[in-house]
Scaffold this motif. Structure first.
Motif, PDB file in Angstrom:
ATOM      1  N   SER A  39       0.823  -1.218   0.000  1.00 11.35           N
ATOM      2  CA  SER A  39       0.000   0.000   0.000  1.00 11.35           C
ATOM      3  C   SER A  39       0.853   1.262   0.000  1.00 11.35           C
ATOM      4  O   SER A  39       0.492   2.261  -0.639  1.00 11.35           O
ATOM      5  N   LEU A  40       1.975   1.240   0.722  1.00  9.53           N
ATOM      6  CA  LEU A  40       2.828   2.421   0.838  1.00  9.53           C
ATOM      7  C   LEU A  40       3.976   2.429  -0.165  1.00  9.53           C
ATOM      8  O   LEU A  40       4.689   3.430  -0.268  1.00  9.53           O
ATOM      9  N   GLY A  41       4.177   1.325  -0.882  1.00  9.59           N
ATOM     10  CA  GLY A  41       5.361   1.236  -1.731  1.00  9.59           C
ATOM     11  C   GLY A  41       6.629   1.321  -0.903  1.00  9.59           C
ATOM     12  O   GLY A  41       7.593   2.003  -1.276  1.00  9.59           O
ATOM     13  N   ALA A  42       6.624   0.612   0.233  1.00 10.92           N
ATOM     14  CA  ALA A  42       7.703   0.737   1.226  1.00 10.92           C
ATOM     15  C   ALA A  42       8.931  -0.066   0.810  1.00 10.92           C
ATOM     16  O   ALA A  42       9.300  -1.052   1.461  1.00 10.92           O
ATOM     17  N   ARG A  43       9.585   0.369  -0.232  1.00  8.19           N
ATOM     18  CA  ARG A  43      10.766  -0.334  -0.733  1.00  8.19           C
ATOM     19  C   ARG A  43      11.984  -0.130   0.168  1.00  8.19           C
ATOM     20  O   ARG A  43      12.985  -0.826   0.031  1.00  8.19           O
ATOM     21  N   GLY A  44      11.890   0.804   1.100  1.00 10.53           N
ATOM     22  CA  GLY A  44      12.994   1.021   2.023  1.00 10.53           C
ATOM     23  C   GLY A  44      13.036   0.028   3.165  1.00 10.53           C
ATOM     24  O   GLY A  44      14.079  -0.179   3.777  1.00 10.53           O
ATOM     25  N   GLY A  45      11.903  -0.600   3.464  1.00  7.76           N
ATOM     26  CA  GLY A  45      11.865  -1.591   4.535  1.00  7.76           C
ATOM     27  C   GLY A  45      10.583  -1.496   5.337  1.00  7.76           C
ATOM     28  O   GLY A  45       9.887  -0.473   5.328  1.00  7.76           O
ATOM     29  N   VAL A  46      10.272  -2.585   6.033  1.00 12.88           N
ATOM     30  CA  VAL A  46       9.093  -2.668   6.888  1.00 12.88           C
ATOM     31  C   VAL A  46       9.555  -3.020   8.299  1.00 12.88           C
ATOM     32  O   VAL A  46      10.380  -3.927   8.488  1.00 12.88           O
ATOM     33  N   TYR A  47       9.018  -2.310   9.288  1.00  8.06           N
ATOM     34  CA  TYR A  47       9.444  -2.455  10.670  1.00  8.06           C
ATOM     35  C   TYR A  47       8.270  -2.892  11.537  1.00  8.06           C
ATOM     36  O   TYR A  47       7.165  -2.367  11.415  1.00  8.06           O
ATOM     37  N   VAL A  48       8.530  -3.853  12.424  1.00  9.32           N
ATOM     38  CA  VAL A  48       7.547  -4.293  13.412  1.00  9.32           C
ATOM     39  C   VAL A  48       7.926  -3.663  14.748  1.00  9.32           C
ATOM     40  O   VAL A  48       9.020  -3.909  15.275  1.00  9.32           O
ATOM     41  N   GLY A  49       7.058  -2.818  15.278  1.00  6.32           N
ATOM     42  CA  GLY A  49       7.302  -2.161  16.558  1.00  6.32           C
ATOM     43  C   GLY A  49       6.308  -2.631  17.599  1.00  6.32           C
ATOM     44  O   GLY A  49       5.682  -3.681  17.469  1.00  6.32           O
ATOM     45  N   GLY A  50       6.131  -1.814  18.636  1.00 12.53           N
ATOM     46  CA  GLY A  50       5.190  -2.153  19.694  1.00 12.53           C
ATOM     47  C   GLY A  50       5.808  -3.023  20.773  1.00 12.53           C
ATOM     48  O   GLY A  50       6.941  -3.487  20.657  1.00 12.53           O
ATOM     49  N   GLY A  51       5.032  -3.265  21.821  1.00 11.58           N
ATOM     50  CA  GLY A  51       5.574  -3.963  22.985  1.00 11.58           C
ATOM     51  C   GLY A  51       5.387  -5.459  22.991  1.00 11.58           C
ATOM     52  O   GLY A  51       5.893  -6.133  23.893  1.00 11.58           O
ATOM     53  N   ILE A  52       4.672  -6.018  22.015  1.00 12.41           N
ATOM     54  CA  ILE A  52       4.351  -7.444  22.067  1.00 12.41           C
ATOM     55  C   ILE A  52       5.419  -8.308  21.399  1.00 12.41           C
ATOM     56  O   ILE A  52       5.951  -9.247  21.996  1.00 12.41           O
ATOM     57  N   ALA A  53       5.728  -8.027  20.145  1.00 12.57           N
ATOM     58  CA  ALA A  53       6.591  -8.918  19.358  1.00 12.57           C
ATOM     59  C   ALA A  53       7.984  -9.148  19.955  1.00 12.57           C
ATOM     60  O   ALA A  53       8.512 -10.264  19.843  1.00 12.57           O
ATOM     61  N   PRO A  54       8.625  -8.159  20.592  1.00  8.23           N
ATOM     62  CA  PRO A  54       9.943  -8.444  21.170  1.00  8.23           C
ATOM     63  C   PRO A  54       9.933  -9.540  22.234  1.00  8.23           C
ATOM     64  O   PRO A  54      10.979 -10.129  22.524  1.00  8.23           O
ATOM     65  N   ARG A  55       8.761  -9.845  22.796  1.00  5.97           N
ATOM     66  CA  ARG A  55       8.676 -10.883  23.822  1.00  5.97           C
ATOM     67  C   ARG A  55       8.851 -12.276  23.242  1.00  5.97           C
ATOM     68  O   ARG A  55       9.158 -13.220  23.972  1.00  5.97           O
ATOM     69  N   PHE A  56       8.639 -12.425  21.940  1.00 13.63           N
ATOM     70  CA  PHE A  56       8.846 -13.725  21.293  1.00 13.63           C
ATOM     71  C   PHE A  56       9.609 -13.531  19.985  1.00 13.63           C
ATOM     72  O   PHE A  56       9.243 -14.032  18.944  1.00 13.63           O
ATOM     73  N   ALA A  57      10.714 -12.784  20.084  1.00 13.56           N
ATOM     74  CA  ALA A  57      11.471 -12.393  18.904  1.00 13.56           C
ATOM     75  C   ALA A  57      11.966 -13.595  18.102  1.00 13.56           C
ATOM     76  O   ALA A  57      11.815 -13.649  16.872  1.00 13.56           O
ATOM     77  N   ALA A  58      12.577 -14.570  18.781  1.00 15.40           N
ATOM     78  CA  ALA A  58      13.116 -15.739  18.070  1.00 15.40           C
ATOM     79  C   ALA A  58      11.992 -16.543  17.418  1.00 15.40           C
ATOM     80  O   ALA A  58      12.135 -17.038  16.292  1.00 15.40           O
ATOM     81  N   PHE A  59      10.869 -16.684  18.123  1.00 21.00           N
ATOM     82  CA  PHE A  59       9.716 -17.397  17.566  1.00 21.00           C
ATOM     83  C   PHE A  59       9.214 -16.681  16.314  1.00 21.00           C
ATOM     84  O   PHE A  59       8.931 -17.322  15.292  1.00 21.00           O
ATOM     85  N   LEU A  60       9.117 -15.362  16.368  1.00 21.01           N
ATOM     86  CA  LEU A  60       8.650 -14.584  15.219  1.00 21.01           C
ATOM     87  C   LEU A  60       9.571 -14.761  14.024  1.00 21.01           C
ATOM     88  O   LEU A  60       9.112 -14.938  12.886  1.00 21.01           O
ATOM     89  N   ALA A  61      10.879 -14.732  14.284  1.00 24.88           N
ATOM     90  CA  ALA A  61      11.848 -14.871  13.187  1.00 24.88           C
ATOM     91  C   ALA A  61      11.744 -16.232  12.512  1.00 24.88           C
ATOM     92  O   ALA A  61      11.986 -16.350  11.304  1.00 24.88           O
TER      93      ALA A  61
END
Length: 335
Positions: A262-284
């Motif tokens: 939607s944004l044409g985000a060719r520079g990169g996409v970032y996941v922020g917020g307080g939830i995902a870092p709690r299961f970083a390895a699982f997410l990866a």
């Protein structure tokens, strides 16, 4: 409105549904200091939290940029995930902020993206993707709610989008997701991104996945679902929690890929917020990246786009400082 030297020091704040984070900025281009996080539930409203912070650090800032979880239109501000509302004008008069700027919390986080270093990020996806320099960046941030934004390059530096993309519709892909989200729709009447891809949404998804699989389960808080999915503590892995978190990551990846398109985000996409870092390895290791790219004939468009998990503790404070810098003529992508 151009800021003058009399506007410093400045207060910057990141006000979410769970925590109210504050810091001071001594001068244009300076990094936030005196960082303090206060539990939002301890205060009746934002002015009380600001007063408590300023008393603790013994400071009288002359201006402020406050990032809030919710729309920032008009004088009356109502937070999306906290029972706080306040007048911008009254807040400025009480504390003597001149100017006082209100921006969306994801807008602040998006402004911080160009300032993040390698130690602030974890790659989600294959090595070798670095993004195109000078192209838009996208942000998706699950927390108490779900925020979305983007950072766009201009000759004067980066500007951020103020958006409410978390309230867009969520699209399931496989049979399990379709059946689980049918149950969420029966419970809520509509399935938005935020209704599933936030803290309470993970709990809702756990119940829905159990029902879709014909399993009975006791309601679990999000932290316990995550703990059981990654195998922390006694009891080892819980298969239902693993399936729930796997489905969550897949849906998050799909939403992130949609945002990139939607944004044409060719520079990169970032996941922020307080939830995902709690299961970083699982997410990866999850289907996040595969679902991110699974856009049919647009897969080749997304394959070179890097995706990152933000690990920095208080990046939105840096983004709020960047917004103040832009008012002072300092480029928002300055180091």
């Amino acid at each position: 409105m151009r800021m003058t030297d009399t506007a410093w020091p400045a207060l910057v704040a990141d006000i979410g549904g769970t925590n109210a984070r504050f810091a001071l900025v001594a001068e244009p281009g300076a990094a936030p200091s005196a960082i303090l996080s206060l539990p939002a539930a301890d205060y009746l409203n934002l002015p009380d939290a600001i007063a408590a912070y300023l008393e603790r650090v013994d400071a009288r800032p002359r201006s402020a940029c406050i990032a809030v979880a919710g729309p920032t239109v008009g004088d009356r501000i109502v937070l999306s995930n906290r029972n706080w509302d306040f007048s911008v004008r009254a807040l400025a008069e009480r504390f003597g902020f001149a100017p006082l700027r209100l921006i969306n919390d994801c807008e602040a986080l998006a402004l911080a993206l160009p300032r993040l270093g390698a130690d602030d990020l974890m790659r989600l996806g294959p090595e070798g993707t670095s993004g195109e320099v000078g192209r838009p960046l996208a942000l998706i941030a699950p927390g108490t709610g779900l925020g979305m934004s983007g950072a766009l390059p201009t000759p004067q530096g980066w500007i951020a989008l103020s958006a409410e993309g978390g309230h867009a519709d969520l699209a399931p892909v496989d049979d399990l997701e379709i059946e689980a989200l049918r149950r969420v729709r029966g419970e809520r009447g509509r399935v938005s991104l935020e209704s599933v891809l936030c803290g309470s949404g993970l709990e809702r998804l756990h119940r829905a996945v159990a029902g879709a699989l014909g399993l009975s389960t006791d309601p679990l808080p999000a932290a316990e679902i995550t703990r059981r999915a990654v195998g922390g503590g006694e009891g080892g892995l819980d298969r239902l929690c693993v399936q729930t978190l796997t489905t969550y990551c897949a849906l998050l990846g799909g939403a992130a890929g949609n945002l990139a398109l939607s944004l044409g985000a060719r520079g990169g996409v970032y996941v922020g917020g307080g939830i995902a870092p709690r299961f970083a390895a699982f997410l990866a290791a999850s289907p996040f990246r595969a679902r991110f790219e699974a856009k049919g004939r647009m897969a080749d468009y997304l394959r070179p786009v890097p995706s990152w998990l933000i690990l920095a503790n208080t990046p939105a404070l840096s983004g709020a400082a960047a917004h103040l810098d832009s008012l002072h003529g300092v480029r928002a992508d300055a180091a």
